[in-house]
Design an enzyme around this catalytic site. Structure first.
Site, PDB file in Angstrom:
ATOM      1  N   THR A   1       8.081  51.498  26.980  1.00  0.00           N
ATOM      2  CA  THR A   1       9.352  52.113  26.602  1.00  0.00           C
ATOM      3  C   THR A   1      10.371  51.043  26.234  1.00  0.00           C
ATOM      4  O   THR A   1      11.555  51.342  26.105  1.00  0.00           O
ATOM      5  CB  THR A   1       9.907  52.981  27.750  1.00  0.00           C
ATOM      6  OG1 THR A   1      10.055  52.158  28.920  1.00  0.00           O
ATOM      7  CG2 THR A   1       8.982  54.145  28.052  1.00  0.00           C
TER       8      THR A   1
ATOM      9  N   ILE B   1      15.873  47.787  34.886  1.00  0.00           N
ATOM     10  CA  ILE B   1      14.984  48.932  34.698  1.00  0.00           C
ATOM     11  C   ILE B   1      13.735  48.786  35.559  1.00  0.00           C
ATOM     12  O   ILE B   1      13.296  49.738  36.217  1.00  0.00           O
ATOM     13  CB  ILE B   1      14.608  49.101  33.216  1.00  0.00           C
ATOM     14  CG1 ILE B   1      15.866  49.388  32.381  1.00  0.00           C
ATOM     15  CG2 ILE B   1      13.594  50.225  33.038  1.00  0.00           C
ATOM     16  CD1 ILE B   1      15.618  49.473  30.893  1.00  0.00           C
TER      17      ILE B   1
ATOM     18  N   HIS C   1      11.308  57.619  20.659  1.00  0.00           N
ATOM     19  CA  HIS C   1      12.321  56.651  21.128  1.00  0.00           C
ATOM     20  C   HIS C   1      13.496  57.373  21.789  1.00  0.00           C
ATOM     21  O   HIS C   1      14.628  57.342  21.313  1.00  0.00           O
ATOM     22  CB  HIS C   1      12.814  55.759  19.986  1.00  0.00           C
ATOM     23  CG  HIS C   1      13.331  54.441  20.489  1.00  0.00           C
ATOM     24  ND1 HIS C   1      13.303  53.304  19.744  1.00  0.00           N
ATOM     25  CD2 HIS C   1      13.891  54.089  21.681  1.00  0.00           C
ATOM     26  CE1 HIS C   1      13.825  52.283  20.439  1.00  0.00           C
ATOM     27  NE2 HIS C   1      14.182  52.760  21.620  1.00  0.00           N
TER      28      HIS C   1
ATOM     29  N   GLY D   1      13.712  43.442  36.136  1.00  0.00           N
ATOM     30  CA  GLY D   1      15.148  43.472  35.904  1.00  0.00           C
ATOM     31  C   GLY D   1      15.714  44.805  36.347  1.00  0.00           C
ATOM     32  O   GLY D   1      15.165  45.476  37.228  1.00  0.00           O
TER      33      GLY D   1
ATOM     34  N   ARG E   1       9.868  47.690  23.784  1.00  0.00           N
ATOM     35  CA  ARG E   1       9.802  47.381  22.359  1.00  0.00           C
ATOM     36  C   ARG E   1       8.341  47.295  21.945  1.00  0.00           C
ATOM     37  O   ARG E   1       7.533  46.655  22.617  1.00  0.00           O
ATOM     38  CB  ARG E   1      10.496  46.031  22.038  1.00  0.00           C
ATOM     39  CG  ARG E   1      11.994  45.999  22.297  1.00  0.00           C
ATOM     40  CD  ARG E   1      12.758  46.902  21.340  1.00  0.00           C
ATOM     41  NE  ARG E   1      14.190  46.872  21.592  1.00  0.00           N
ATOM     42  CZ  ARG E   1      14.840  47.670  22.426  1.00  0.00           C
ATOM     43  NH1 ARG E   1      14.152  48.580  23.120  1.00  0.00           N
ATOM     44  NH2 ARG E   1      16.142  47.570  22.589  1.00  0.00           N
TER      45      ARG E   1
ATOM     46  N   GLU F   1      10.020  52.793  12.839  1.00  0.00           N
ATOM     47  CA  GLU F   1      10.739  53.977  13.300  1.00  0.00           C
ATOM     48  C   GLU F   1      11.702  54.465  12.233  1.00  0.00           C
ATOM     49  O   GLU F   1      12.378  53.654  11.616  1.00  0.00           O
ATOM     50  CB  GLU F   1      11.494  53.662  14.601  1.00  0.00           C
ATOM     51  CG  GLU F   1      10.583  53.311  15.764  1.00  0.00           C
ATOM     52  CD  GLU F   1      11.347  53.118  17.069  1.00  0.00           C
ATOM     53  OE1 GLU F   1      12.594  53.288  17.080  1.00  0.00           O
ATOM     54  OE2 GLU F   1      10.713  52.795  18.086  1.00  0.00           O
TER      55      GLU F   1
END
Length: 334
Positions: A240, A161, A290, A159, A242, A271
């Site tokens: 990076t 990224i 994150h 996609g 999930r 987190e």
């Protein structure tokens, strides 16, 4: 309106240029996370609207039901499973979505790849302790890094990224191997890259493997222990996107077994990541807190849209509502 901005760990929002969009409103910025439905409900009970920084806080049905004053959730970026949209709609709570950019997360992923392959972080840390060209004081971990040129960069999902990552890899002389849906594979081939013939080949041939999938019911736990076991002992696994894309406990177990040989991670199931997490004690893991979208340009973009949506909602003309059906239930929720 009485507005809460949640989980601003660095107290960054007040210094943004776009913060002026909230002038005239009563704004409270929370710099620490609150755990549990009861604590969150007590914290948020007085507020008419909340601004969420990506998925840092989950808004379940149980929590939403305890917030009778809440009228709007203004989301930075897109909603990604952390808000019970159905419950919000039933309770007459509007959800406004924002926009995002692939640039910062793609650059962060590439920075992690570069740092992990050349072992930059441990080299730099030991240099400050007076140790020259030392990755680890344990001989078995005091290894040298490797270049990227000529190696295979495996990208799962091509996609926005994924395409940027492929471009970076090509510029560094890497071979690009893509896996994902048919659309991803076809797009990669059209751009001159190679689509893996099978999932097994994808994992087995990767020197660096980077995940760029969206988290959904269909992708939760999609990377299995069997997938990781096929990776080379010298391979780097990068996530990076999930943490929940990987089956629970599978990565930790695989790293202990030595395949893949290392991991670079920016996302975690819990987190903020607890300081006693086993991942932080593994010498073959590079972990960051994150940071994918945590940089100035992205913050200005994300928050400008989130704050503008809030201002528009207050004026009765917000056009980015995800759940327009909420309006039919406002009277019931009051």
């Amino acid at each position: 309106m009485k507005i809460a901005i949640l989980d601003d760990y660095q107290d960054a929002t007040r210094s943004l240029k776009c913060f002026k969009l909230l002038e005239g409103h009563d704004v409270k910025v929370f710099n620490n996370s609150s755990r549990g439905v009861g604590q969150l409900a007590a914290r948020l009970a007085p507020f008419d609207a909340v601004v969420l920084i990506r998925e840092r806080t989950e808004f379940s049905r149980a929590l939403l039901a305890k917030l009778p004053n809440l009228k709007l959730i203004s989301q930075t970026g897109k909603v990604s499973g952390h808000i019970n949209v159905e419950a919000a709609t039933e309770l007459g709570i509007a959800i406004a979505e924002g926009v995002g950019s692939p640039t910062a997360p793609a650059e962060l992923a590439w920075a992690l790849i570069m740092a992990a392959q050349r072992k930059i972080v441990p080299y730099a840390a030991h240099l400050k302790e007076g140790l020259w060209q030392t990755v680890s004081t344990a001989p078995e971990h005091n290894t040298v890094g490797t270049v990227l040129k000529g190696r295979t960069l495996a990208i799962w999902s091509y996609g926005k990224i994924g395409k940027l990552i492929a471009g970076y890899g090509k510029a560094f002389g890497m071979k690009i191997l893509v896996w994902g849906g048919q659309a991803s594979r076809d797009a990669a081939v059209a751009d001159g890259h190679t689509a893996a013939e099978s999932r097994e080949q994808f994992f087995a041939e990767a020197d660096v493997l980077s995940l760029h999938l969206r988290l959904a019911d269909s992708t939760r736990g999609i990377v299995t222990a069997a997938d990781l076991a096929r990776m080379k002992p010298t391979a780097l696994f990068v996530n990076t996107s999930r943490a929940e894309l990987v089956a629970e406990g599978a990565l930790e177990a695989a790293l202990k077994l030595g395949a893949p040989g290392g991991a670079a991670l920016d996302v975690f199931t819990d987190e903020p990541l607890p300081p006693d997490s086993p991942l932080l004690r593994m010498p073959n893991v590079l972990a960051t807190p994150h940071l994918g979208y945590v940089e100035l340009d992205s913050y200005e973009l994300y928050f400008q849209h989130a704050f503008q949506n809030l201002a528009d909602f207050a004026n009765g003309n917000c056009k980015t509502i995800l759940n327009p059906g909420y309006a039919a239930n406002i009277r019931q929720a009051s």
